[in-house]
Design an enzyme around this catalytic site. Structure first.
Site, PDB file in Angstrom:
ATOM      1  N   PHE A 149     -78.651-120.035  46.040  1.00  0.00           N
ATOM      2  CA  PHE A 149     -79.562-120.855  45.236  1.00  0.00           C
ATOM      3  C   PHE A 149     -80.144-120.110  44.045  1.00  0.00           C
ATOM      4  CE2 PHE A 149     -82.692-118.508  47.736  1.00  0.00           C
ATOM      5  CZ  PHE A 149     -83.715-118.317  46.822  1.00  0.00           C
ATOM      6  N   SER A 226     -76.216-114.581  51.446  1.00  0.00           N
ATOM      7  CA  SER A 226     -76.820-113.604  52.354  1.00  0.00           C
ATOM      8  C   SER A 226     -75.740-112.926  53.210  1.00  0.00           C
ATOM      9  CB  SER A 226     -77.840-114.302  53.252  1.00  0.00           C
ATOM     10  OG  SER A 226     -77.178-115.286  54.022  1.00  0.00           O
ATOM     11  N   CYS A 281     -80.753-110.719  43.765  1.00  0.00           N
ATOM     12  CA  CYS A 281     -80.074-109.764  44.649  1.00  0.00           C
ATOM     13  C   CYS A 281     -80.195-108.353  44.093  1.00  0.00           C
ATOM     14  CB  CYS A 281     -78.614-110.131  44.798  1.00  0.00           C
ATOM     15  SG  CYS A 281     -77.763-110.071  43.231  1.00  0.00           S
TER      16      CYS A 281
HETATM   17  P1  NAD Z   1     -77.262-118.235  51.873  1.00  0.00           P
HETATM   18  O1  NAD Z   1     -76.408-117.200  52.477  1.00  0.00           O
HETATM   19  O2  NAD Z   1     -78.238-118.937  52.740  1.00  0.00           O
HETATM   20  O3  NAD Z   1     -76.362-119.392  51.224  1.00  0.00           O
HETATM   21  C1  NAD Z   1     -75.276-119.091  50.373  1.00  0.00           C
HETATM   22  C2  NAD Z   1     -74.273-120.237  50.442  1.00  0.00           C
HETATM   23  O4  NAD Z   1     -73.741-120.331  51.774  1.00  0.00           O
HETATM   24  C3  NAD Z   1     -74.867-121.581  50.111  1.00  0.00           C
HETATM   25  O5  NAD Z   1     -73.952-122.279  49.303  1.00  0.00           O
HETATM   26  C4  NAD Z   1     -75.064-122.241  51.472  1.00  0.00           C
HETATM   27  O6  NAD Z   1     -74.921-123.650  51.399  1.00  0.00           O
HETATM   28  C5  NAD Z   1     -73.981-121.632  52.317  1.00  0.00           C
HETATM   29  N1  NAD Z   1     -74.385-121.430  53.726  1.00  0.00           N
HETATM   30  C6  NAD Z   1     -75.625-121.157  54.198  1.00  0.00           C
HETATM   31  N2  NAD Z   1     -75.583-120.988  55.538  1.00  0.00           N
HETATM   32  C7  NAD Z   1     -74.296-121.127  55.919  1.00  0.00           C
HETATM   33  C8  NAD Z   1     -73.618-121.053  57.163  1.00  0.00           C
HETATM   34  N3  NAD Z   1     -74.244-120.796  58.298  1.00  0.00           N
HETATM   35  N4  NAD Z   1     -72.277-121.246  57.189  1.00  0.00           N
HETATM   36  C9  NAD Z   1     -71.602-121.514  56.049  1.00  0.00           C
HETATM   37  N5  NAD Z   1     -72.207-121.601  54.838  1.00  0.00           N
HETATM   38  C10 NAD Z   1     -73.538-121.416  54.763  1.00  0.00           C
HETATM   39  O7  NAD Z   1     -77.990-117.558  50.608  1.00  0.00           O
HETATM   40  P2  NAD Z   1     -79.156-118.146  49.701  1.00  0.00           P
HETATM   41  O8  NAD Z   1     -80.418-118.183  50.484  1.00  0.00           O
HETATM   42  O9  NAD Z   1     -78.696-119.390  49.030  1.00  0.00           O
HETATM   43  O10 NAD Z   1     -79.249-117.019  48.583  1.00  0.00           O
HETATM   44  C11 NAD Z   1     -79.957-115.844  48.739  1.00  0.00           C
HETATM   45  C12 NAD Z   1     -79.081-114.732  49.269  1.00  0.00           C
HETATM   46  O11 NAD Z   1     -77.991-114.506  48.380  1.00  0.00           O
HETATM   47  C13 NAD Z   1     -79.812-113.398  49.342  1.00  0.00           C
HETATM   48  O12 NAD Z   1     -79.423-112.766  50.533  1.00  0.00           O
HETATM   49  C14 NAD Z   1     -79.313-112.639  48.138  1.00  0.00           C
HETATM   50  O13 NAD Z   1     -79.361-111.237  48.227  1.00  0.00           O
HETATM   51  C15 NAD Z   1     -77.905-113.112  48.083  1.00  0.00           C
HETATM   52  N6  NAD Z   1     -77.338-112.901  46.766  1.00  0.00           N
HETATM   53  C16 NAD Z   1     -76.468-111.874  46.637  1.00  0.00           C
HETATM   54  C17 NAD Z   1     -75.931-111.604  45.406  1.00  0.00           C
HETATM   55  C18 NAD Z   1     -74.980-110.464  45.224  1.00  0.00           C
HETATM   56  O14 NAD Z   1     -74.456-110.316  44.154  1.00  0.00           O
HETATM   57  N7  NAD Z   1     -74.727-109.644  46.221  1.00  0.00           N
HETATM   58  C19 NAD Z   1     -76.268-112.390  44.294  1.00  0.00           C
HETATM   59  C20 NAD Z   1     -77.149-113.450  44.475  1.00  0.00           C
HETATM   60  C21 NAD Z   1     -77.682-113.699  45.723  1.00  0.00           C
END
Ligand code: NAD
Length: 499
Positions: A149, A226, A281
């Site tokens: 997000f 995440s 991130c």
């Molecule tokens: P998230 O992991 O909850 O969601 C990411 C995506 O996965 C979304 O599209 C969501 O719909 C989907 N998703 C969520 N739970 C799932 C599941 N159980 N099974 C399958 N798909 C699922 O992450 P978020 O809260 O949207 O974003 C924040 C996280 O993203 C933080 O941990 C941040 O560090 C990370 N992030 C990392 C980077 C990087 O470059 N490493 C960049 C931006 C954000």
């Protein structure tokens, strides 16, 4: 109430939705629109049209693909105000931050505009008598992009410009909290002349991700989110024979050495810890202060943090917006409470912050915590909120041990005026992106972006040269022409006769 839907085959496509999700403005807590969720049947349709469109696209000349990317670049520039407002409305970050993420995302389009220079193979002549070898890189087919997000425009742009420019079709699944920037991107690609079916947006959560991971018609997945979800995505994708890159969470640390310019460090640490409410991130939630610098540093960072105006992202005086949901706010407060109970000192407390006129918003103000036990959840978890933890270390050796002991390895930085110290740190730190007096060392798009350890599952970093590699596969072609005489020479003599 506006109801938005997925984008398939070059248009908004209602299809047969699998329910709806409400999209909230985190600054007000009010629902701004609803989005229809993509059903398995509609995902099936998206994959089908993507595969069909890719069959032609893979043979379209590089010159034509580049032309579309240049048009897309200009459209993004012309429409960044509209896109930024959609981001502020659904994510809550400031308008300036939203423009900033569009600009950083556009860098990948800049790189994709030069794909003709970056998609070259290799050639060796006469490896054996009259035998040559050359390699080419060909597209994978259909690529799925699953995004978090927190950067509704930039993170998808780390993926789709290169996936498309290298000859693939793309199916994007944004976070359900912030899908509008992705749908607007689809409209812009259409205007840029991208053939229908090559860029599709599906909306949903676990069922749609599982549908993508289990679909034979999707060849590769780029994921950013995440760590626990990155792990699921990587394991399931690979088990299903897909190429996967899965970027995970982070808990970035910076070391502040006693010789550093503390005023300079404090200003930059404050911006890195609290910018975008810590929901980056590459945010900086932990500083390891060396040789008794912690107290002074906390005081200096607090001076900057107190000047941060918290409020609605659309207000031009605002420096920091809300966090994404009421649940996120509750979780972050819980982590601070837990550290306090474990004996930590709250130097600056942003837990009870209320923004006048926005009482329903999910606001927190900057919080600075010291003396946190290293086994406390405020330190061990990814906080993803406006909280800075300052940890003390007696010397560099102790500091680097603390940094390298934690399981994430996205970004890390050192503040020092000693070049030799900085050099040693850049060699020893276990992180994929490293800064020297730069607290958010996010590489420009013509380098690649990615972490180590729990911050990245898979081999390749995202965008830049590694992005080109990820979205293509190599083919080595060995050629033998047994004779150098024959048809060619016959043609030449025929042409001479004609003259
Ligand atoms: P998230 O992991 O909850 O969601 C990411 C995506 O996965 C979304 O599209 C969501 O719909 C989907 N998703 C969520 N739970 C799932 C599941 N159980 N099974 C399958 N798909 C699922 O992450 P978020 O809260 O949207 O974003 C924040 C996280 O993203 C933080 O941990 C941040 O560090 C990370 N992030 C990392 C980077 C990087 O470059 N490493 C960049 C931006 C954000």
């Amino acid at each position: 109430m506006e109801i938005i839907c997925q984008w398939i085959n070059g248009e908004y496509y209602e299809g047969n939705p699998d329910g709806e999700v409400e999209i909230e403005n985190p600054a007000t807590g009010k629902i701004v629109r609803k989005a229809q969720l993509t059903s398995q049947e509609d995902l099936e349709y998206a994959v089908k049209v993507a595969r069909k469109a890719q069959e032609e696209w893979r043979n379209i000349s590089l010159a034509k693909r580049v032309d579309i990317m240049f048009k897309m670049r200009q459209l993004l520039l012309d429409n960044q105000d509209k896109m930024a407002k959609l981001i502020v409305e659904e994510h809550g970050k400031t308008y300036g931050d939203a423009i900033g993420e569009i600009q950083r995302g556009r860098e990948t389009i800049d790189f994709a505009c030069g794909i003709n220079a970056n998609l070259k193979g290799e050639m060796s002549y006469n490896i054996s008598t009259r035998v040559d070898i050359h390699t080419i890189r060909q597209p994978l087919g259909v690529v799925g992009g699953i995004c978090p997000f927190n950067f509704p425009a930039m993170v998808p742009m780390w993926m789709h410009p290169l996936a498309l420019a290298t000859g693939n079709a793309f199916i994007l699944k944004p976070a359900t909290t912030t899908p509008s920037a992705s749908l607007f991107t689809a409209e812009l690609y259409k205007q840029a002349g991208l053939p229908d079916g090559l860029f599709n947006v599906v909306i949903g959560d676990v069922p749609v991700v599982q549908g993508m991971l289990n679909h034979d018609g999707i060849d590769a997945i780029s994921f950013v989110g995440s760590t626990p979800v990155a792990r699921i995505v990587q394991e399931t994708g690979i088990a299903n024979g897909k190429r996967v890159q899965a970027l995970g969470g982070a808990n970035n640390h910076a070391i502040v050495m006693p010789d550093a310019d503390l005023e300079f460090a404090a200003e930059h640490i404050s911006a890195a810890a609290f910018g975008a409410a810590g929901e980056r991130c590459m945010a900086l939630p932990v500083v390891v202060a060396v040789g008794g610098t912690g107290e002074k540093l906390a005081e200096l960072v607090a001076k900057h943090a107190r000047n941060i105006t918290v409020g609605s992202g659309m207000n031009e005086n605002t420096d920091m917006g809300p966090v994404i949901t009421a649940d996120a706010k509750k979780r972050i407060i819980g982590l601070i409470d837990s550290a306090e109970k474990a004996g930590a000192k709250i130097v600056l407390d942003g837990r009870d912050h209320v923004v006048e006129g926005f009482e329903g918003g999910h606001f927190l103000a900057p919080t600075i915590v010291t003396d946190v036990p290293l086994d406390n959840e405020l330190y061990t978890n990814e906080v993803f909120g406006p909280v800075l933890t300052i940890v003390a270390a007696k010397d560099y050796e102790e500091a680097i041990k603390i940094v390298n002991a934690q399981p994430f390895g996205n970004g890390s930085a050192i503040f020092t005026n000693d070049g030799g110290m900085a050099r040693r740190f850049t060699q020893e730190v276990e992180a994929g992106m490293v800064g020297v007096n730069v607290p958010i060392p996010t590489p420009v798009a013509y380098y690649s972006f990615g972490g180590w350890k729990n911050s990245l599952m898979g081999d390749t970093h995202i965008h830049g040269p590694e992005g080109v590699k990820f979205y293509t596969r190599a083919k080595a072609i060995t050629t033998r022409w047994p004779s150098e005489s024959g048809a060619y020479q016959a043609t030449m003599s025929f042409e001479r006769d004609e003259e």
